[in-house]
Design a protein around this motif. Structure first.
Motif, short mmCIF file in Angstrom:
data_model
loop_
_atom_site.label_atom_id
_atom_site.label_comp_id
_atom_site.label_asym_id
_atom_site.label_seq_id
_atom_site.Cartn_x
_atom_site.Cartn_y
_atom_site.Cartn_z
N ALA A 35 0.87 -1.18 0.00
CA ALA A 35 0.00 0.00 0.00
C ALA A 35 0.90 1.22 0.00
O ALA A 35 1.39 1.64 1.06
CB ALA A 35 -0.90 0.00 1.23
N THR A 36 1.22 1.78 -1.18
CA THR A 36 2.07 2.97 -1.22
C THR A 36 1.27 4.18 -0.76
O THR A 36 0.04 4.23 -0.89
CB THR A 36 2.64 3.21 -2.63
OG1 THR A 36 1.57 3.33 -3.55
CG2 THR A 36 3.54 2.06 -3.04
N CYS A 37 1.98 5.15 -0.23
CA CYS A 37 1.29 6.27 0.43
C CYS A 37 0.45 7.08 -0.55
O CYS A 37 -0.67 7.49 -0.23
CB CYS A 37 2.28 7.14 1.17
SG CYS A 37 3.49 8.02 0.16
N GLU A 38 0.99 7.33 -1.76
CA GLU A 38 0.25 8.19 -2.68
C GLU A 38 -1.06 7.55 -3.14
O GLU A 38 -2.03 8.27 -3.45
CB GLU A 38 1.12 8.59 -3.88
CG GLU A 38 1.26 7.56 -4.98
CD GLU A 38 2.25 6.47 -4.69
OE1 GLU A 38 2.47 5.61 -5.57
OE2 GLU A 38 2.82 6.46 -3.57
N LEU A 39 -1.12 6.22 -3.17
CA LEU A 39 -2.37 5.56 -3.54
C LEU A 39 -3.48 5.91 -2.57
O LEU A 39 -4.65 6.08 -2.96
CB LEU A 39 -2.19 4.04 -3.56
CG LEU A 39 -1.37 3.44 -4.70
CD1 LEU A 39 -1.27 1.93 -4.53
CD2 LEU A 39 -1.97 3.79 -6.05
#
Length: 683
Positions: free
Chosen positions: A433-437
């Protein structure tokens, strides 16, 4: 891409060659004539009396036309050359045309042998960088005034047809003209190269799909002039901004193309040479950034991606209902399912970004009809966020490829294998879960709520989306904030551990609005601090991280589009000085690339190199980099839409001086915007 290569292009049809116009393709030098995701020429080599030609100069009139001034032999032969050649090249009507003119400068008559070696490997563009042996059959056919090259693999067939305007001797490897010229006379031949995508009955597939013929060069020239005249007119005391703005307008015009499904509309191809095709993320973000100059790109992008929106579960293509595609290709590797791009859906960010673009487009243009027409597609995208994007049921959008053989592992914009990493260099276990997503998902829900309440007549759905967005914002700050370092983690791994590398991704959080006000100052300080900010822009990964490499594609290089979105985010949170600093650095860097911002450049510190170092394999031009100056300009001038009005709060660094952007189009008609860095400097 080799910066010494020259190009003519028209959307997804283009020619890449050496600076003398020759094409001699190798895996390390992916030159050629490309169309429909296939290289139709891999050899195009001109000689005069057996000698290779050297360029005295090359003139690029625009993206459609090139002119080479050539002499035979090595540079030592330049003095008093007895002959020369002008080579004029263009893309017209979807074909590649070249006119050769041979000059006899001598005082005596002379005979010239003009030879053009011609060949094609018909390599799919996805395979040009590898040493690939064509699995099908290559063939050649000599004709009266030309040469036909072909490739067939079962029902898959492509042909290149080269024709000459003058009588010519043809063999399977090229064309030869024998010319007798009187003193001071010249001789000219015109060549036309057509690419054919054949069905089993010998008819070009596109003849039925393309409802109107491809535009000729004259029509394209008129179209470019009209495109430039319709765009807002910029003047600035700092010439660098004016230069990169105009260069970006011309390059974005070159990257426009009409998909087969929408022949009367244009959307941006992602970039040259690797991404001259339909994409999800790149087309969306390019259209978003270009709204102040060309909102029609957003309309076509919304339509095209809505048409191809995922509808079923397909592991090979990583497809799911409601998901927006990553890219769509037509080449041989796709046709035989060596690659999944027909289309491929391995992109976790394109789906929320689709909703963001639709809403921003309506706010800028007032085109309510499009929002209502694509309500079902927007709802399906919002549903995907929770139904399929939340892989672990913890409320976060994650990605995990189901196609282990040829799918993409990292499905955010930083999609190289080592892009998502811990500070100590370890690679995390997916699903990630990348932050920008999470920022994009938050923004999509907030914008979806606005559209549901104002246009879809569904206030209950709007309330639900707003509640979900608020809950996401709260848990995101709790789970992603690295308290002892004062920034947001790059990602969460499979077990919920913070992937603690310091990276540019968190700048996109400011754009999305998910960052609480009390955290924003620390985030901004990191973004413009010495570990991330090189002096030429914000690096993708900070110095001091184990995998940092100034020449690393996603682990140290500087990407102009990334910086533009971060600049817009800084401005959203009121960090005008920091936004101006980043914008000034990117515009300054553009001067070292003749105004054309590349996809990426190296992250070396400014004090070390004193100029931005070109990234060796970057797309050039690349659509998102091309559109970045438009969003930087919007951030500097503080352009926001409120109802039927365009609000402006300019905050321009002193170096820019006076900035005038005239005839900015939108739902308000056209407005002039003026900002002054000189006034800023006086305070």
């Amino acid at each position: 891409m080799n910066p010494n290569l020259v190009r003519v292009l028209d959307g997804n049809v283009f020619v890449l060659s050496e600076d003398n116009g020759d094409i001699e393709a190798t895996p390390a030098n992916p030159v050629g004539f490309f169309d429909f995701d296939t290289r139709f020429l891999s050899v195009w080599r001109l000689t005069l009396n057996g000698e290779r030609l050297t360029a005295l100069s090359t003139v690029e009139r625009d993206h459609l036309n090139l002119r080479f001034f050539l002499v035979p032999g090595a540079p030592t032969h330049y003095v008093d050359a007895k002959s020369s050649v002008i080579r004029e090249r263009m893309i017209t009507g979807g074909a590649f045309e070249e006119r050769l003119t041979v000059f006899n400068h001598h005082h005596a008559p002379d005979e010239f042998t003009v030879r053009l070696d011609v060949g094609s490997d018909f390599a799919p563009i996805l395979g040009v960088a590898g040493d690939r042996t064509p699995p099908g059959r290559l063939y050649q056919r000599c004709e009266e005034r030309g040469l036909c090259l072909g490739y067939q693999r079962e029902r898959f067939q492509r042909e290149t047809v080269v024709t000459s305007s003058e009588p010519v001797e043809v063999d399977e490897h090229g064309l030869t003209w024998t010319v007798w010229l009187a003193p001071k006379q010249s001789w000219t031949v015109s060549l036309r190269v057509r690419s054919l995508v054949l069905r089993p009955d010998g008819v070009d597939v596109r003849e039925r799909l393309e409802r109107r013929p491809r535009a000729r060069a004259e029509e394209r020239q008129q179209d470019l002039a009209g495109w430039l005249s319709r765009a807002p007119q910029l003047s600035c005391d700092w010439e660098a901004l004016t230069e990169t703005y105009r260069r970006s307008l011309v390059d974005l015009a070159a990257l426009r193309y009409s998909p087969l499904t929408l022949p009367d509309q244009v959307m941006p191809a992602a970039g040259l040479p690797w991404s001259a095709t339909i994409t999800g993320r790149d087309s969306i973000l390019t259209s978003f950034m270009a709204l102040p100059v060309a909102s029609e790109l957003a309309s076509a992008t919304v339509r095209m991606l809505g048409i191809d929106q995922g509808a079923v579960l397909d592991d090979f293509r990583d497809e799911e209902p409601g998901k927006i595609l990553r890219e769509f290709r037509y080449g041989e590797m796709v046709a035989f399912e060596e690659r999944p791009d027909s289309p491929y859906y391995g992109s976790a960010d394109a789906t929320p970004l689709y909703v963001i673009l639709l809403d921003e487009y309506e706010q800028w243009t007032g085109d309510v009809d499009l929002v209502r027409e694509f309500e079902d597609e927007a709802r399906a995208a919002l549903c995907w966020i929770d139904e399929y994007g939340d892989l672990l049921g913890d409320g976060y959008v994650r990605y995990l490829r189901r196609n282990e053989r040829s799918g993409v592992a990292n499905q955010g914009w930083k999609d190289s294998p080592e892009a998502i990493c811990f500070a100590d260099g370890r690679l995390p276990d997916p699903p990630l879960a990348t932050c920008e997503l999470q920022g994009y998902a938050y923004d999509a829900k907030m914008r979806g709520a606005r559209m549901a309440r104002e246009f879809w007549g569904d206030p209950a759905y709007a309330d639900r989306l707003e509640r979900e967005a608020a809950a996401l914002r709260e848990r995101f700050d709790r789970d992603f904030w690295v308290a002892d370092r004062g920034y947001y983690a790059l990602a969460l791994d499979r077990d919920g551990r913070q992937v603690d590398a310091l990276a540019s991704n968190m700048g996109h959080l400011l754009w999305s609005g998910i960052v609480p006000a009390e955290r924003a100052a620390q985030v901004a300080a990191h973004l413009v601090g010495p570990r991330l900010f090189s002096g030429w822009g914000i690096r993708t990964l900070a110095t001091g991280q184990e995998r940092y490499n100034p020449l690393g594609y996603h682990v140290g290089a500087v990407w102009p589009f990334d910086n533009a979105l971060i600049t817009w985010g800084l401005r959203r949170y009121g960090f005008t000085d920091e936004a101006g600093r980043v914008a000034e650095a990117i515009v300054d860097a553009s001067t070292y690339f003749e105004g054309r911002l590349p996809e990426a450049f190296a992250g070396y510190p400014r004090e070390l190199t004193e100029y931005p170092v070109r990234y060796p394999t970057a797309n050039d031009p690349q659509a998102m980099a091309t559109a970045a100056p438009f969003l930087l300009l919007r951030a500097l001038l503080g352009l926001e839409t409120v109802g039927e009005h365009l609000l402006m709060t300019p905050r321009v660094p002193a170096r820019f001086g006076r900035v005038e952007l005239l005839d900015v189009p939108g739902r308000w008609g056209r407005r002039d915007v003026i900002g002054s860095g000189l006034a800023h400097a006086e305070h």
